[in-house]
Design an enzyme around this catalytic site. Structure first.
Site, short mmCIF file in Angstrom:
data_model
loop_
_atom_site.label_atom_id
_atom_site.label_comp_id
_atom_site.label_asym_id
_atom_site.label_seq_id
_atom_site.Cartn_x
_atom_site.Cartn_y
_atom_site.Cartn_z
N ARG A 198 0.88 -1.20 0.05
CA ARG A 198 -0.20 -0.12 0.13
C ARG A 198 1.01 1.30 0.10
NH1 ARG A 198 -1.01 2.35 4.72
NH2 ARG A 198 -1.25 0.40 5.80
N TYR A 245 -17.58 17.11 -15.61
CA TYR A 245 -17.87 15.75 -15.49
C TYR A 245 -18.83 15.64 -14.14
CZ TYR A 245 -17.67 10.82 -14.14
OH TYR A 245 -18.25 9.40 -13.73
N LYS A 257 -9.12 6.33 -18.78
CA LYS A 257 -9.33 6.75 -20.04
C LYS A 257 -8.07 6.78 -21.01
CE LYS A 257 -13.25 7.84 -18.09
NZ LYS A 257 -13.03 7.71 -16.91
#
Length: 367
Positions: free
Chosen positions: A44, A96, A193
């Site tokens: 992590r 968005y 994306k």
């Protein structure tokens, strides 16, 4: 951005000579002795595969450090943790819907204020700054209206007022734009994306230039734990190698399509900045969006962007569904607007598919 740099930036030179970066799945790392570390302790906090992507991406962005997150929204959430109650952020009016939803949550739960402004009107932005204003959050090409903003004046304005400038550069990518070189403080992407580019990875990334800001985000990144998995980091490294090829092709296809659609009676409005593969179309009211979407054969009705496939999204019920109706109406997000992420297919196939779908969408007019 040099094409060769994009193609080679993700390569790891190790003792094996491997061309593809290794995927390190280990969650824990052995300590050589007490008080000694290899630089990796717990995945992590730091993972070799994620570090390879973050290092490569920071170099592309001309930044000090990048932080790979589990999604684009977790990238924005990471940045939100820099703010405290009563701070005010000036935000692109058209943006968005998921960002709007997250900002509304932070306002309601934590008293951080988000003021939506028109970045095409510089004077109004200068007048909107108050002692509580701490940052500007800008989509340089807005989603879904494709409004392009000139950023340079806002870099100067932010410096004058000691504000952070945060750029959501998802549409442009570091291939077309590197805001940190020009004056931005923070650049973020939904790496799902264009960065990943194949509709097979969920990811986000935040990059900064200032070392003290990088140290603060590093602390938050580890503390919150919305870090990117090793395999997804590998997929992003893979995506970087073809970023320039994919962006060039999708941009070329989008320009041709925008020009073609501007001459169609079925289209009332073409919204295209002239950059990227993103454009929006407002259908003539005599055409049914539902029938148009149902009749697509090559293009795909789906809710994402930036991949190799051409995707058609209906913001009214998808990306901006959680935005209240009055807010959608202010932004022109109505039942006739569709957003296209133009892919890398043969252009003539894309054009033919959209035109045949529009022909099937013509409503019968009863006199």
């Amino acid at each position: 951005m040099k094409h060769t740099e994009l193609a080679q930036i993700s390569l790891t030179h190790d003792t094996t000579g491997a061309i593809a970066n290794p995927i390190y799945l280990s969650t824990a790392y052995q300590h050589p002795t007490l008080g000694e570390s290899t630089g990796y302790d717990y995945t992590r906090t730091k993972n070799p595969t994620r570090s390879a992507f973050e290092t490569a991406f920071a170099k592309l962005e001309r930044g000090t450090a990048s932080f790979a997150t589990a999604s684009g929204m977790s990238a924005i959430q990471l940045i939100c943790n820099l703010f405290k109650p009563n701070d005010e952020i000036l935000v692109s009016f058209d943006l968005y819907g998921g960002t709007f939803r997250l900002f509304d949550y932070y306002e309601q739960q934590y008293g951080i204020h988000f003021k939506y402004v028109d970045f095409l009107d510089y004077e109004s932005i200068a007048d909107a700054i108050t002692p509580q204003t701490v940052a500007l959050f800008i989509e340089p090409i807005s989603n879904p209206q494709m409004i392009e903003v000139e950023l340079e004046p806002y870099y100067r304005l932010a410096q004058q007022h000691n504000l952070l400038t945060i750029i959501d550069n998802t549409f442009l990518t570091p291939y077309l734009s590197t805001p940190l070189e020009d004056g931005a403080d923070i650049v973020l992407h939904s790496a799902t994306k264009y960065i990943g580019g194949h509709n097979d990875v969920l990811a986000g990334v935040v990059t900064v230039k200032d070392e003290s800001l990088a140290a603060r985000l590093d602390e938050l990144h580890n503390m919150i734990g919305a870090t990117l998995s090793p395999f997804d980091s590998y997929l992003l490294l893979r995506g970087l190698k073809t970023l320039h090829l994919r962006v060039d092709r999708s941009e070329e296809n989008a320009r041709l399509l925008a020009e073609r659609c501007s001459h169609l009676d079925s289209i009332n409005e073409v919204l295209y900045s002239g950059h990227t593969g993103m454009l929006s179309l407002r259908l003539n009211r005599n055409y049914s969006v539902a029938k148009f979407l149902e009749n697509l054969k090559i293009c795909i009705f789906a809710e994402s962007l930036g991949g190799t496939e051409t995707l058609v999204t209906f913001p009214y019920t998808q990306t901006h569904a959680d935005m209240p109706e009055p807010e959608r109406a202010k932004r022109g997000i109505d039942a006739y607007l569709v957003r296209l992420s133009v892919g890398v297919e043969n252009y003539s196939d894309i054009e033919a598919d959209l035109i045949q779908a529009l022909e099937h969408a013509k409503e019968e007019v009863i006199s």
